[in-house]
Design an enzyme around this catalytic site. Sequence first.
Site, PDB file in Angstrom:
ATOM      1  N   HIS A 142     102.062 -21.121  -5.954  1.00  0.00           N
ATOM      2  CA  HIS A 142     101.422 -20.375  -4.858  1.00  0.00           C
ATOM      3  C   HIS A 142     100.616 -19.230  -5.472  1.00  0.00           C
ATOM      4  O   HIS A 142     100.861 -18.064  -5.151  1.00  0.00           O
ATOM      5  CB  HIS A 142     102.444 -19.771  -3.889  1.00  0.00           C
ATOM      6  CG  HIS A 142     103.235 -20.774  -3.109  1.00  0.00           C
ATOM      7  ND1 HIS A 142     104.503 -20.525  -2.639  1.00  0.00           N
ATOM      8  CD2 HIS A 142     102.943 -22.018  -2.703  1.00  0.00           C
ATOM      9  CE1 HIS A 142     104.948 -21.572  -1.979  1.00  0.00           C
ATOM     10  NE2 HIS A 142     104.022 -22.497  -2.008  1.00  0.00           N
ATOM     11  N   ASP A 170     108.028 -31.367   1.186  1.00  0.00           N
ATOM     12  CA  ASP A 170     108.634 -30.208   0.526  1.00  0.00           C
ATOM     13  C   ASP A 170     110.143 -30.092   0.775  1.00  0.00           C
ATOM     14  O   ASP A 170     110.875 -29.559  -0.081  1.00  0.00           O
ATOM     15  CB  ASP A 170     107.965 -28.917   1.010  1.00  0.00           C
ATOM     16  CG  ASP A 170     106.648 -28.643   0.297  1.00  0.00           C
ATOM     17  OD1 ASP A 170     106.562 -28.904  -0.914  1.00  0.00           O
ATOM     18  OD2 ASP A 170     105.706 -28.174   0.956  1.00  0.00           O
ATOM     19  N   TYR A 188     114.512 -22.699  -4.157  1.00  0.00           N
ATOM     20  CA  TYR A 188     113.435 -23.257  -3.321  1.00  0.00           C
ATOM     21  C   TYR A 188     113.723 -22.970  -1.850  1.00  0.00           C
ATOM     22  O   TYR A 188     112.869 -22.491  -1.103  1.00  0.00           O
ATOM     23  CB  TYR A 188     113.399 -24.765  -3.589  1.00  0.00           C
ATOM     24  CG  TYR A 188     112.196 -25.489  -3.095  1.00  0.00           C
ATOM     25  CD1 TYR A 188     111.123 -25.742  -3.945  1.00  0.00           C
ATOM     26  CD2 TYR A 188     112.123 -25.981  -1.801  1.00  0.00           C
ATOM     27  CE1 TYR A 188     110.019 -26.446  -3.511  1.00  0.00           C
ATOM     28  CE2 TYR A 188     111.034 -26.685  -1.358  1.00  0.00           C
ATOM     29  CZ  TYR A 188     109.983 -26.917  -2.216  1.00  0.00           C
ATOM     30  OH  TYR A 188     108.890 -27.619  -1.786  1.00  0.00           O
ATOM     31  N   HIS A 193     107.633 -26.827   5.686  1.00  0.00           N
ATOM     32  CA  HIS A 193     107.575 -25.405   5.927  1.00  0.00           C
ATOM     33  C   HIS A 193     106.236 -24.935   6.500  1.00  0.00           C
ATOM     34  O   HIS A 193     106.020 -23.721   6.652  1.00  0.00           O
ATOM     35  CB  HIS A 193     107.879 -24.649   4.621  1.00  0.00           C
ATOM     36  CG  HIS A 193     106.784 -24.803   3.576  1.00  0.00           C
ATOM     37  ND1 HIS A 193     106.074 -23.720   3.116  1.00  0.00           N
ATOM     38  CD2 HIS A 193     106.262 -25.869   2.969  1.00  0.00           C
ATOM     39  CE1 HIS A 193     105.168 -24.116   2.230  1.00  0.00           C
ATOM     40  NE2 HIS A 193     105.267 -25.408   2.128  1.00  0.00           N
ATOM     41  N   GLU A 213      99.102 -28.673   2.020  1.00  0.00           N
ATOM     42  CA  GLU A 213      99.054 -27.704   0.926  1.00  0.00           C
ATOM     43  C   GLU A 213      98.621 -28.460  -0.333  1.00  0.00           C
ATOM     44  O   GLU A 213      99.048 -29.597  -0.576  1.00  0.00           O
ATOM     45  CB  GLU A 213     100.420 -27.027   0.742  1.00  0.00           C
ATOM     46  CG  GLU A 213     100.277 -25.678   0.083  1.00  0.00           C
ATOM     47  CD  GLU A 213     101.542 -24.808   0.139  1.00  0.00           C
ATOM     48  OE1 GLU A 213     102.576 -25.264   0.667  1.00  0.00           O
ATOM     49  OE2 GLU A 213     101.474 -23.671  -0.361  1.00  0.00           O
ATOM     50  N   HIS A 254     108.721 -32.547  -4.649  1.00  0.00           N
ATOM     51  CA  HIS A 254     108.921 -31.803  -5.899  1.00  0.00           C
ATOM     52  C   HIS A 254     110.318 -32.111  -6.435  1.00  0.00           C
ATOM     53  O   HIS A 254     111.288 -32.145  -5.665  1.00  0.00           O
ATOM     54  CB  HIS A 254     108.884 -30.291  -5.675  1.00  0.00           C
ATOM     55  CG  HIS A 254     107.588 -29.762  -5.159  1.00  0.00           C
ATOM     56  ND1 HIS A 254     106.441 -29.728  -5.920  1.00  0.00           N
ATOM     57  CD2 HIS A 254     107.255 -29.217  -3.966  1.00  0.00           C
ATOM     58  CE1 HIS A 254     105.468 -29.185  -5.207  1.00  0.00           C
ATOM     59  NE2 HIS A 254     105.931 -28.878  -4.015  1.00  0.00           N
ATOM     60  N   ASP A 262      99.094 -28.628  -3.431  1.00  0.00           N
ATOM     61  CA  ASP A 262      99.922 -29.239  -4.474  1.00  0.00           C
ATOM     62  C   ASP A 262     100.248 -30.692  -4.120  1.00  0.00           C
ATOM     63  O   ASP A 262     100.661 -31.463  -4.993  1.00  0.00           O
ATOM     64  CB  ASP A 262     101.196 -28.432  -4.745  1.00  0.00           C
ATOM     65  CG  ASP A 262     101.973 -28.046  -3.499  1.00  0.00           C
ATOM     66  OD1 ASP A 262     101.349 -27.783  -2.466  1.00  0.00           O
ATOM     67  OD2 ASP A 262     103.214 -28.022  -3.572  1.00  0.00           O
ATOM     68  N   HIS A 267     101.519 -33.317   4.314  1.00  0.00           N
ATOM     69  CA  HIS A 267     101.362 -31.849   4.349  1.00  0.00           C
ATOM     70  C   HIS A 267     100.102 -31.529   3.559  1.00  0.00           C
ATOM     71  O   HIS A 267      99.836 -32.153   2.530  1.00  0.00           O
ATOM     72  CB  HIS A 267     102.631 -31.268   3.702  1.00  0.00           C
ATOM     73  CG  HIS A 267     102.637 -29.827   3.370  1.00  0.00           C
ATOM     74  ND1 HIS A 267     102.150 -28.863   4.204  1.00  0.00           N
ATOM     75  CD2 HIS A 267     103.142 -29.163   2.279  1.00  0.00           C
ATOM     76  CE1 HIS A 267     102.343 -27.673   3.639  1.00  0.00           C
ATOM     77  NE2 HIS A 267     102.935 -27.834   2.468  1.00  0.00           N
TER      78      HIS A 267
HETATM   79 FE1  FEO Z   1     104.093 -26.689   0.825  1.00  0.00          FE
HETATM   80 FE2  FEO Z   1     104.830 -28.198  -2.135  1.00  0.00          FE
HETATM   81  O1  FEO Z   1     103.735 -27.462  -0.816  1.00  0.00           O
END
Ligand code: FEO
Length: 395
Positions: free
Chosen positions: A23, A164, A192, A145, A81, A225, A83, A79
């Site tokens: 982030h 996530d 996390y 999230h 984001e 992840h 990544d 999602h």
């Molecule tokens: Fe919310 Fe792993 O990105």
Amino acid sequence: MVTELMKGVYWVGVVDWAIRKFHGQELSTHRGSSYNAYLITDEKTVLVDTVWGPFQDQLIENIREVVDPAKIDIVVANHAEVDHSGGLPAVMRQAPNATVVVSQRGKESVEGHFHQPWDFKAVKTGDKINIGKNDLVFVEAPMLHWPDSMFTYLTGKNILMPNDAFGQHYATAFLFNDQVNQEELYAEALKYYANILTPFSGLVLKKIEEVLSLNLAVDMIAPSHGIIWRKDPLQIVKKYQQWAAQEPENSAVILYDTMWDGTRLMAEAIGQGLAAKGVPYKAFHMAVSDRNDVITEVVKAKALIVGSPTFNQGVLPTITPILEDLKGLKFQNKIGAAFGSYGWSGEAVKIIEEHLNRCKIQPVAEGTRAKWQPKSDDLARCKELGQKVAQAINA
Ligand code: FEO
């Protein structure tokens, strides 16, 4: 290295051993991370999630080991984001006619990130897409999230891909939970949860109940992840239920910053008071501590005792980031107290107490201040403060 998880389901992600901040610079990742993407070869070819943009070429190479990327029919973006969605443009260049499956909110966020006229299909909870022998089933998971977050479940293989949720920033040589050090794994899973999911704990509990009520068989939980949960996969779901309940241990965390050691001496005296009453504690000098590691300790503790000397009629700037975290992460069921040394005006303790109140961390005893360097009676009052907090913890 591409790994076949089950017949026709492949991990095609990337392990990032080098990343130490996530982030931007906001989240420490001492053990690296991974960006998990899953390729399913049924009558249709499906990619579930991609990888962070800098690794997009490796993703394409991985896919190519299994199938020509041009054959991808569906890309699920659980999602937006980056990544997880950063590799989408590269994938869509290879398979321009693929359908991008997103949640209702995901359409907005994926479009907002990439500004591309891709063929989007927005799905909602319970929607299914048949891909041949098996179906993809979708469960929206807003605020787990992001508002756009979604889980994808593959029937027949009984794999839940929750993006996530249930993940960890943990680079490993092996892919599965039973192949790695359990202490490290759970330390990263908790870090996390604490830093990313704590504010949404109520929603986590509801979502888990909702998913369990669907009675889906779950043989694997494959987050985006870290490791894949294949041995007793529901163990991490039970842990999330425990963490989301926010029932802290009878312990305390002391957070402080100090200029000339006055506030440090006070922190240590408070610690003596806690220990004298049998309450374990950890103390962190915030100017030299990793905030995300500290948050992982805070989540476990019942009491938070925060100290700062007065500086420019406020708190030391180095204590401010953790105060902001306390606000944003919305911890529940915690009690607190404040302390600090001062020379002239002495506002820091009051400011901290007001902040704790705003964070719904009710101070259980009046804060303790010491003018100039703390004297023995100041330190005795600090020890008393520690004892009062200990009594409140044990009450
Ligand atoms: Fe919310 Fe792993 O990105």
